[in-house]
Scaffold this active site. Structure first.
Site, PDB file in Angstrom:
ATOM      1  CG  MET A 145      -9.436   5.890   7.686  1.00 60.78           C
ATOM      2  SD  MET A 145     -10.211   4.423   7.009  1.00 60.78           S
ATOM      3  CE  MET A 145     -10.365   3.403   8.455  1.00 60.78           C
ATOM      4  CG  ASP A 153      -1.998  -0.905   1.243  1.00 62.52           C
ATOM      5  OD1 ASP A 153      -2.309  -1.377   0.145  1.00 62.52           O
ATOM      6  OD2 ASP A 153      -2.576  -1.159   2.307  1.00 62.52           O
ATOM      7  CE  LYS A 192      -7.192  -0.409  -0.581  1.00 63.18           C
ATOM      8  NZ  LYS A 192      -7.575  -1.197   0.578  1.00 63.18           N
TER       9      LYS A 192
END
Ligand code: SAH
Length: 601
Positions: free
Chosen positions: A406, A268, A290
């Site tokens: 997040m 990632d 991502k």
């Protein structure tokens, strides 16, 4: 001069002389399994020790003419030219090949300089006329050819055996070899990698197809079962490895080992900075990065890639930021592997929700203050349909820490819900962006004001928020912010690895990068701009110059140079800010210069 490689196993060889030069020749001969006799009245300690170990015969006396004639090969390395000449004459009269150190006229043969990578040897020679040039070219090759060529040579020999066994004609064979070479060698960078079994069989099958007058026909000698066995189907595995939060050395030791054992790494974006720079270049690297709000490779495709690689027999590492099972969709990937019977394991990692607060001076638990930690995704808040976070319940517990992942966009909504459910507006809170890296930033304020403060500081993903009594410790415990080199991301050549500990303790993020760079080093470097490069030599400056296009070098960085020559080269190469270091204590010297730069003039 006609180059040959001699097989000296068990061959009687004579070295006349017992100094440092003679010792080097003795060691070279012993390495090849020669039966060595040294004649020297006063040899160096190491030669005496080798004789005591029974590895050579030592005659502690002067040379006796014409004994040189009794050997297969003779090397004279005394400091008396008359003796050397006598040895050379005796040898030549008896038809024995002789070499005299530093005396091309007396030599039948010269010893080339060599770079050894297992059975692969690159030799350099100048007919004895320019030894300095030979030495420098050897050094160049030594740097250019990495250790991976050892494995590569083994693999090449194995491939040759396999091709030979197929009984192809000469042209077909050559096509196989060329395809294999093309697939494994980067001719620009002179790096090599061992191909996976399936790639190797592709070289065989594709090139084994030969054109005929009626069109292409399958090569009869490369049947399908050869292909399947070469692919080694069913022997692969997947290791789900947590990369930690960004500082390269927050990867676990086990994670580091798995990466080195891997054939392929699927990583990632948040994990890129932790790719070990010393990864052999044979390892396949698959970015599936991502970024917030953007999913360049859909999850299904990532999972399919893991399955495909492992089914083809590859050892795969799935490298994920932080811990693989903490909001990383690691569970989905593991479920799919389990469903298909692919062996897998999990190597936990340092997660942002624990490391981020720690780096900002915030313990997530603390006796009698915070007895519970909740790791929560704030992202769900913005979505509908899925399970919703019970912010109302979390708001009830004053002796707990809430860590939200997040949550940059969701923060105002989360704070509103907590306050609506009765949480005290002055509950200590903070947000940590890019924790543990040189780019770390922190916004801290009472809960009610945190969204404004985060906006004022300009906090962007990736960031975690922390809410709870532990945040008050920050005033005293923000060790990282106080570190002299906080905010510095430094590139360090391997020759200066000894300084890594001091530099990281002083707060810097340090990237030890082999020069010339490996593909993994390039990716790790590109994860964020460096604030400075430490150069030990002018060569280091040149080798970093080759990488100018790397985003990691996009910022106007400082060249920290050991010695005047290195600094001169950096200036010549266009570095604006060049600082010369004495090199006694790198961390201290760089720290002092950074402090001085921070002082108002
Ligand atoms: N598996 C990861 C989390 C993946 S979800 C882990 O265990 O850390 C991605 C979120 O992790 C980001 O949105 C952010 O909230 C958090 N995160 C990851 N790296 C971070 C870092 N260096 N600093 C702050 N937050 C980070």
């Amino acid at each position: 001069m006609y180059p040959v490689m001699l097989s000296l196993t068990d061959q009687p060889c004579l070295v006349v002389g017992g100094g440092g030069v003679a010792l080097r020749k003795v060691l070279g001969l012993l390495e090849e399994g020669a039966r060595v006799t040294v004649v020297a009245p006063d040899p160096v300690e190491r030669i005496i020790a080798l004789a005591a170990e029974g590895r050579l015969t030592l005659e502690r006396r002067a040379y006796r003419s014409p004994e040189a004639g009794d050997y297969r090969l003779v090397l004279a390395a005394t400091d008396a030219r008359e003796t050397n000449r006598l040895v050379a004459d005796d040898a030549r009269a008896a038809g024995v090949w002789v070499n005299v150190a530093d005396d091309p006229e007396l030599c039948d043969f010269h010893l080339p300089a060599r770079v050894r990578r297992g059975d692969l040897q690159l030799t350099v020679a100048s007919a004895g006329r320019a030894p300095f040039a030979v030495r420098l070219i050897r050094r160049l090759l030594e740097r250019r050819f990495g250790e991976e060529w050892i494995e590569w040579t083994e693999a090449a020999a194995g491939f040759r055996r396999r091709v030979r066994a197929l009984g192809l004609d000469a042209a077909e064979e050559r096509r196989c070899f060329e395809a294999w070479f093309e697939a494994t060698v980067d001719p620009e960078r002179l790096t090599a990698r061992v191909p996976r079994a399936e790639e190797e069989s592709a070289c065989l099958i594709r090139r084994g197809r030969v054109p005929s007058s009626t069109g292409a026909r399958e090569c009869a000698t490369a049947p399908r079962d050869v292909d399947a066995s070469l692919r080694g189907e069913g022997t692969g595995w997947v290791s789900l490895v947590g990369a930690g939060t960004g500082a390269p050395d927050l990867l676990t030791l086990r994670g580091y080992r798995r990466l080195h054992e891997a054939d392929a790494i699927v990583y990632d974006r948040l994990a890129a900075g932790a790719l070990p720079a010393d990864l052999p270049s044979r390892v396949e690297l698959h970015p599936v990065g991502k970024t917030a709000g953007r999913h360049p490779v859909p999850q299904q495709e990532i999972t399919a890639l893991l399955v495909r690689l492992a089914s083809a027999g590859a050892r795969v590492v799935r490298l994920k930021g932080g811990d693989p099972y903490v909001f990383g969709r690691g569970a989905e990937e593991a479920e799919e592997l389990a469903r298909r019977g692919i062996p897998f394991e999990v190597v936990p990692g340092v997660t942002a929700g624990i490391a981020g607060p720690a780096w900002a001076g915030i313990p997530v638990t603390c006796r009698s203050e915070a007895v519970r930690v909740t790791l929560v995704t704030a992202h769900e808040c913005a979505k509908s349909g899925g399970p919703q976070v019970r912010w109302d319940l979390l708001a009830q517990d004053p002796h707990a820490t809430i860590v939200g992942y997040m949550g940059v966009t969701a923060l105002p909504g989360v704070v509103r819900q907590l306050l609506d459910a009765g949480m005290a507006p002055d509950t200590p809170a903070a947000m940590v962006e890019r924790a543990t890296t040189a780019a770390q930033r922190v916004a801290a304020a009472p809960l009610v004001r945190l969204p404004d403060e985060a906006r004022r500081v300009g906090i962007r993903p990736p960031a975690v928020f922390v809410i709870g009594p532990g945040v008050t410790h920050r005033k005293r415990l923000d060790w990282q912010a106080r570190a002299v080199l906080a905010g510095q991301r430094l590139l360090l050549p391997p020759s200066l690895t000894r300084a890594e500990g001091d530099l990281t303790r002083a707060g810097a993020e340090v990237l030890v990068v082999p020069l010339p760079m490996t593909p993994a080093a390039r990716i790790a470097l590109a994860a964020a701009p460096v604030t400075g490069c430490v150069f030990a030599t002018a060569d280091d400056v040149d080798l970093v110059e080759d990488e100018r296009a790397n985003p990691g070098l996009a910022q106007a960085a400082t060249a920290w140079c050991l010695g005047a020559g290195t600094a001169r080269r950096a200036r010549m190469r266009g570095w604006d800010r060049v600082i010369e270091l004495a090199g006694t204590n790198l961390a201290e010297e760089i720290g002092d210069a950074c402090m001085a730069a921070r002082q108002p003039a």
